[in-house]
Design a protein around this motif. Structure first.
Motif, mmCIF file in Angstrom:
data_model
loop_
_atom_site.group_PDB
_atom_site.id
_atom_site.type_symbol
_atom_site.label_atom_id
_atom_site.label_comp_id
_atom_site.label_asym_id
_atom_site.label_seq_id
_atom_site.Cartn_x
_atom_site.Cartn_y
_atom_site.Cartn_z
ATOM 1 N N ALA A 23 0.658 -1.666 0.210
ATOM 2 C CA ALA A 23 -0.010 -0.368 0.160
ATOM 3 C C ALA A 23 0.980 1.416 -0.250
ATOM 4 C CB ALA A 23 -0.714 0.237 0.856
ATOM 5 N N GLU A 24 1.861 0.959 0.829
ATOM 6 C CA GLU A 24 2.379 2.081 0.667
ATOM 7 C C GLU A 24 3.410 2.638 -0.357
ATOM 8 O OE1 GLU A 24 4.954 2.271 4.917
ATOM 9 O OE2 GLU A 24 2.357 2.208 5.996
ATOM 10 N N GLY A 25 4.589 1.356 -1.096
ATOM 11 C CA GLY A 25 5.321 1.505 -1.560
ATOM 12 C C GLY A 25 6.754 2.108 -1.200
ATOM 13 N N LEU A 26 7.531 2.205 -2.197
ATOM 14 C CA LEU A 26 8.902 2.704 -1.862
ATOM 15 C C LEU A 26 9.029 4.085 -2.437
ATOM 16 C CD1 LEU A 26 11.304 -0.302 -0.937
ATOM 17 C CD2 LEU A 26 9.924 1.510 0.812
ATOM 18 N N PRO A 27 8.134 5.248 -2.492
ATOM 19 C CA PRO A 27 9.264 6.247 -2.781
ATOM 20 C C PRO A 27 9.830 7.114 -3.593
ATOM 21 C CG PRO A 27 6.924 6.568 -1.956
ATOM 22 C CD PRO A 27 7.409 5.582 -1.617
ATOM 23 N N ASP A 28 10.917 6.796 -2.917
ATOM 24 C CA ASP A 28 12.556 6.780 -2.772
ATOM 25 C C ASP A 28 13.395 6.643 -3.289
ATOM 26 O OD1 ASP A 28 11.349 8.856 -0.472
ATOM 27 O OD2 ASP A 28 12.528 8.301 0.809
ATOM 28 N N GLU A 29 12.623 4.884 -3.427
ATOM 29 C CA GLU A 29 13.503 4.166 -4.495
ATOM 30 C C GLU A 29 12.810 3.771 -5.779
ATOM 31 O OE1 GLU A 29 16.043 1.825 -3.248
ATOM 32 O OE2 GLU A 29 15.849 3.207 -1.679
ATOM 33 N N GLY A 30 11.544 5.120 -6.198
ATOM 34 C CA GLY A 30 10.981 4.803 -7.168
ATOM 35 C C GLY A 30 9.867 3.480 -7.439
ATOM 36 N N ILE A 31 9.132 3.059 -6.303
ATOM 37 C CA ILE A 31 8.086 1.830 -6.420
ATOM 38 C C ILE A 31 7.163 3.014 -5.834
ATOM 39 C CG2 ILE A 31 7.238 0.041 -5.404
ATOM 40 C CD1 ILE A 31 10.355 -1.074 -5.259
ATOM 41 N N GLU A 32 6.428 3.471 -6.687
ATOM 42 C CA GLU A 32 4.685 4.183 -6.855
ATOM 43 C C GLU A 32 4.346 2.631 -4.669
ATOM 44 O OE1 GLU A 32 4.485 7.216 -7.147
ATOM 45 O OE2 GLU A 32 6.574 7.417 -8.234
ATOM 46 N N PRO A 33 3.118 4.015 -4.469
ATOM 47 C CA PRO A 33 2.241 3.513 -3.877
ATOM 48 C C PRO A 33 1.273 2.066 -4.284
ATOM 49 C CG PRO A 33 2.576 5.662 -3.333
ATOM 50 C CD PRO A 33 3.497 5.496 -4.058
#
Length: 61
Positions: A23-33
């Protein structure tokens, strides 16, 4: 990307305990929520310790 019929899952690195929450993803790693685990590339590694994706296990929180 997201399948609304399936609950979000969490995956834990068995080396360092890092948690990936779909649900949260990893936006700092380029993985969208909302990015499902199976949609993350197979060569992805834990951002904390470098453990490969294959060494993560799904957990319930």
């Amino acid at each position: 990307m997201s399948d609304r019929k399936t609950a979000w899952r969490t995956w834990q690195c068995m080396t360092c305990g890092f948690i990936y929450d779909e649900a949260e993803g990893l936006p700092d790693e380029g993985i969208e929520p909302g990015t499902r685990w199976e949609d993350i590339p197979g060569d992805w590694i834990c951002p904390l310790c470098g453990t490969p994706k294959g060494d993560f296990e799904m957990i319930e929180i």
